[in-house]
Design a protein around this motif. Structure first.
Motif, mmCIF file in Angstrom:
data_model
loop_
_atom_site.group_PDB
_atom_site.id
_atom_site.type_symbol
_atom_site.label_atom_id
_atom_site.label_comp_id
_atom_site.label_asym_id
_atom_site.label_seq_id
_atom_site.Cartn_x
_atom_site.Cartn_y
_atom_site.Cartn_z
ATOM 1 N N MET A 1 33.429 -27.917 12.647
ATOM 2 C CA MET A 1 34.934 -28.003 13.250
ATOM 3 C C MET A 1 34.481 -27.509 14.338
ATOM 4 O O MET A 1 33.628 -26.160 14.310
ATOM 5 C CB MET A 1 35.742 -26.900 12.772
ATOM 6 N N SER A 2 35.079 -28.374 15.346
ATOM 7 C CA SER A 2 35.415 -27.795 16.725
ATOM 8 C C SER A 2 36.264 -26.754 17.889
ATOM 9 O O SER A 2 37.785 -27.321 16.833
ATOM 10 C CB SER A 2 34.713 -28.865 17.975
ATOM 11 N N GLU A 3 36.266 -26.766 18.879
ATOM 12 C CA GLU A 3 37.669 -26.171 19.657
ATOM 13 C C GLU A 3 37.924 -26.876 20.197
ATOM 14 O O GLU A 3 36.491 -27.785 21.274
ATOM 15 C CB GLU A 3 37.448 -24.746 19.864
ATOM 16 N N PHE A 4 39.028 -27.406 20.985
ATOM 17 C CA PHE A 4 39.311 -28.501 21.955
ATOM 18 C C PHE A 4 40.283 -27.757 22.493
ATOM 19 O O PHE A 4 41.182 -26.183 21.482
ATOM 20 C CB PHE A 4 39.751 -29.144 21.304
ATOM 21 N N VAL A 5 40.038 -27.235 23.687
ATOM 22 C CA VAL A 5 41.580 -27.494 24.656
ATOM 23 C C VAL A 5 42.918 -28.475 24.991
ATOM 24 O O VAL A 5 42.173 -29.327 25.504
ATOM 25 C CB VAL A 5 41.425 -26.464 25.902
ATOM 26 N N PHE A 6 43.903 -28.261 24.918
ATOM 27 C CA PHE A 6 44.523 -29.033 25.350
ATOM 28 C C PHE A 6 45.256 -28.560 26.470
ATOM 29 O O PHE A 6 46.025 -26.743 26.438
ATOM 30 C CB PHE A 6 46.113 -28.514 24.456
ATOM 31 N N ILE A 77 42.618 -25.555 19.842
ATOM 32 C CA ILE A 77 42.629 -26.068 19.011
ATOM 33 C C ILE A 77 41.788 -26.207 18.703
ATOM 34 O O ILE A 77 40.734 -26.520 18.619
ATOM 35 C CB ILE A 77 43.272 -27.749 19.055
ATOM 36 N N GLU A 78 41.873 -26.550 16.979
ATOM 37 C CA GLU A 78 40.466 -26.309 16.083
ATOM 38 C C GLU A 78 40.610 -27.883 15.123
ATOM 39 O O GLU A 78 41.217 -27.525 14.402
ATOM 40 C CB GLU A 78 39.856 -24.717 15.011
ATOM 41 N N CYS A 79 39.595 -28.516 15.096
ATOM 42 C CA CYS A 79 39.576 -29.309 14.281
ATOM 43 C C CYS A 79 38.360 -29.652 14.330
ATOM 44 O O CYS A 79 37.203 -29.377 14.723
ATOM 45 C CB CYS A 79 40.760 -30.098 14.812
ATOM 46 N N VAL A 101 48.555 -35.068 27.839
ATOM 47 C CA VAL A 101 48.075 -33.607 27.787
ATOM 48 C C VAL A 101 46.500 -34.067 28.356
ATOM 49 O O VAL A 101 45.899 -35.655 27.735
ATOM 50 C CB VAL A 101 47.720 -34.085 25.878
ATOM 51 N N GLU A 102 45.445 -33.043 28.365
ATOM 52 C CA GLU A 102 43.710 -33.462 28.790
ATOM 53 C C GLU A 102 43.434 -32.347 27.143
ATOM 54 O O GLU A 102 44.039 -31.512 27.026
ATOM 55 C CB GLU A 102 44.201 -32.360 30.092
ATOM 56 N N VAL A 103 42.725 -33.374 26.525
ATOM 57 C CA VAL A 103 42.179 -32.111 25.672
ATOM 58 C C VAL A 103 40.507 -32.083 26.124
ATOM 59 O O VAL A 103 39.283 -33.397 26.866
ATOM 60 C CB VAL A 103 41.718 -33.871 24.703
ATOM 61 N N ARG A 104 40.125 -31.166 25.530
ATOM 62 C CA ARG A 104 38.851 -30.719 26.586
ATOM 63 C C ARG A 104 38.029 -29.999 25.766
ATOM 64 O O ARG A 104 38.433 -29.003 24.685
ATOM 65 C CB ARG A 104 38.841 -29.994 27.702
#
Lengths: 111, 404
Positions: A1-6, A77-79, A101-104
């Motif tokens: 699982m990795s973390e992302f910021v929206f 967000i974790e996915c 939305v910018e997904v980083r």
């Protein structure tokens, strides 16, 4: 699982109280869905006002970006991977409002 | 209100939920003193409690863990306020009440502890009021509540009303039992001052109605329980005469009985007559219906009542039920048969300390034309009477068998 910021940008918050109410509802539903699926790890909406502290540490009123680029909120967000993260972001009601939305990915710093 | 707030804060923060309610009430009193009571005081209180909860959640969201299943949604402004509004709407609050009632009835807790929790959290009784209802000191009640609340908090989660049907029905039995005891305590508890505490009965009726509102808990047995409460409560106005004297069933002015409540009880009893299991509540309600439907003691269908007591004894053997059966039998077959049945009660020893056993013996002796024996039994009953109303009732009876 990795973390992302929206990062939510350019959300148009104008409209009748009724429209805003509906908008809120859609956000609520989307977030409940993300929460039950275990993706939502936190975040907050941001007010449109604020200051920018520049290189010389002087304080300038208001966000610097163009209205359409102002960050209106963030979520952690974790996915699995960036592909899943961008898939998840597509459910965001912001698209119905002219925003995006910018997904980083959150960078993992090694010691 | 405590139930809704506990749902939001999590059961481990029960004390916090109670504080918020306390706060809201204090604020209400302060404001109402100056501005007068608003048109809809309960809505005002709800709104105040909601705002107070919102403040707290914002202030403490980093320091505390709130309801684990809602936690993330409560942590973010994206959903916090709308979610709270959702949880404060009426039908959600009813769900919360139901859930809280089920959570209070943990089988590990003693029955008195379950009832004490229900009285305080769901009925808003203070520790002193609850103590008064259960004949113990306020300090003892506070301790009992404290222990029960720690047990509740330690469970970390409220009872899951969406869980397995089997678990819900098992817990429903405990809940029904607690409500039954609560009603009983109100109907003929051992209170020294008042023989009937109507408010306990009213609370039991209110909470039983809540069971009927949710499809999972509106079982035939729950209907029977609610029917039983209504049919008994309907007779409450007749139990005391104008001088606050206790009247026996025979002496009661049946015109004082609450017809609307009787009709409601009968309708509930009708609706309980589905499914394949016959519970003790069904039988007790059927007995109460026979009494409620009879115009006088003489025209009561006593043989039918004896039959129903036989069924009840089969479901739940108890000397008190045998006593009641013997009284009904005496009414239908005459005092000598009644006396025989009273003497044949198994485990008679357990009734020795019960005033109404001796009073029943005395009644039948008097009817059989033996006033001197009746006097002895009434005197014994009088020694055992538990409150002034019972004493005065038995004194009148005693006087009735003394020759002029």
């Amino acid at each position: 699982m990795s973390e992302f910021v929206f990062l939510f940008r350019g959300d148009d918050m104008s409209g009748s109280p009724d429209q805003l109410q509906k908008q809120m509802q859609r956000w609520g539903e989307w977030m409940k869905d993300l929460t039950t699926k275990g993706h939502f790890k936190g975040g907050q909406p941001l007010d449109r006002t604020g200051v920018v502290v520049d290189r010389k540490k002087s304080i300038i009123d208001g966000p610097y970006a163009e209205a359409k680029d102002v960050v209106g909120g963030f979520m952690v967000i974790e996915c699995k991977d960036i592909a899943e993260a961008s898939e998840l972001s597509k459910g965001c009601p912001i698209f119905q409002n002219g925003g995006f939305v910018e997904v980083r990915p959150v960078m993992k710093m090694s010691m | 209100m405590v139930s809704a707030l506990t749902r939001i804060f999590g059961v481990h923060n029960l004390a916090l939920a109670e504080d918020v309610v306390q706060d809201s009430l204090c604020r209400a009193l302060a404001v109402w003193k100056f501005n007068g009571v608003p048109e809809n005081p309960s809505a005002w209180l709800m709104a105040t409690a909601k705002n107070r909860a919102l403040d707290l959640l914002r202030k403490e969201r980093t320091a505390r863990v709130f309801a684990p299943d809602l936690g993330r949604l409560l942590s973010t402004e994206w959903t916090l306020a709308p979610l709270l509004s959702e949880l404060f709407v009426e039908h959600e609050i009813k769900d919360d009440l139901l859930r809280m009632m089920f959570s209070c009835c943990q089988p590990e807790l003693a029955e008195e502890a379950q009832i004490a929790l229900i009285l305080q959290i769901l009925c808003g009784f203070s520790a002193a009021e609850a103590a008064n209802s259960f004949l113990c000191s306020t300090a003892a009640m506070e301790k009992r509540l404290q222990r029960a609340k720690s047990a509740l908090s330690a469970s970390r989660e409220l009872f899951d009303m969406q869980g397995g049907a089997e678990e819900i029905h098992a817990r429903l039995e405990v809940v029904e039992r607690a409500l039954y005891l609560l009603f009983n305590e109100g109907y003929h508890g051992a209170h020294p001052e008042l023989a009937v505490r109507q408010e306990l009965c009213a609370e039991a009726i209110r909470l039983s109605a809540l069971l009927l509102e949710s499809p999972i808990t509106a079982t035939p047995r729950a209907h029977a329980l609610a029917a039983l409460f209504c049919l008994h409560a309907a007779r409450l106005p007749g139990r005391f005469d104008a001088n606050s004297e206790l009247r026996s069933l025979e002496e009661q002015d049946r015109g004082l009985w609450d017809r609307a409540l009787i009709d409601q009880g009968l309708a509930l009893l009708d609706r309980s007559a589905t499914g394949s299991t016959l519970s003790e509540y069904h039988v007790e309600a059927a007995i109460a219906a026979e009494h409620a439907g009879a115009a006088s003691s003489a025209s009561t269908a006593w043989p039918r009542i004896v039959e129903l007591y036989d069924v009840l004894l089969h479901l739940r053997p108890s000397p008190v039920i045998e006593l009641n059966r013997a009284i009904a039998l005496g009414q239908s077959e005459g005092p000598i048969v009644g006396l025989g049945a009273l003497e044949a009660v198994t485990e008679r020893a357990r009734l020795e300390g019960y005033p109404f056993y001796h009073a029943a013996l005395a009644d039948f002796e008097l009817r059989a034309g033996r006033p001197e024996r009746a006097r002895e039994h009434y005197a014994r009953a009088l020694e055992l009477a538990r409150n002034p109303a019972e004493c005065r009732f038995l004194e009148r009876r005693l006087a009735a068998c003394t020759p002029e």
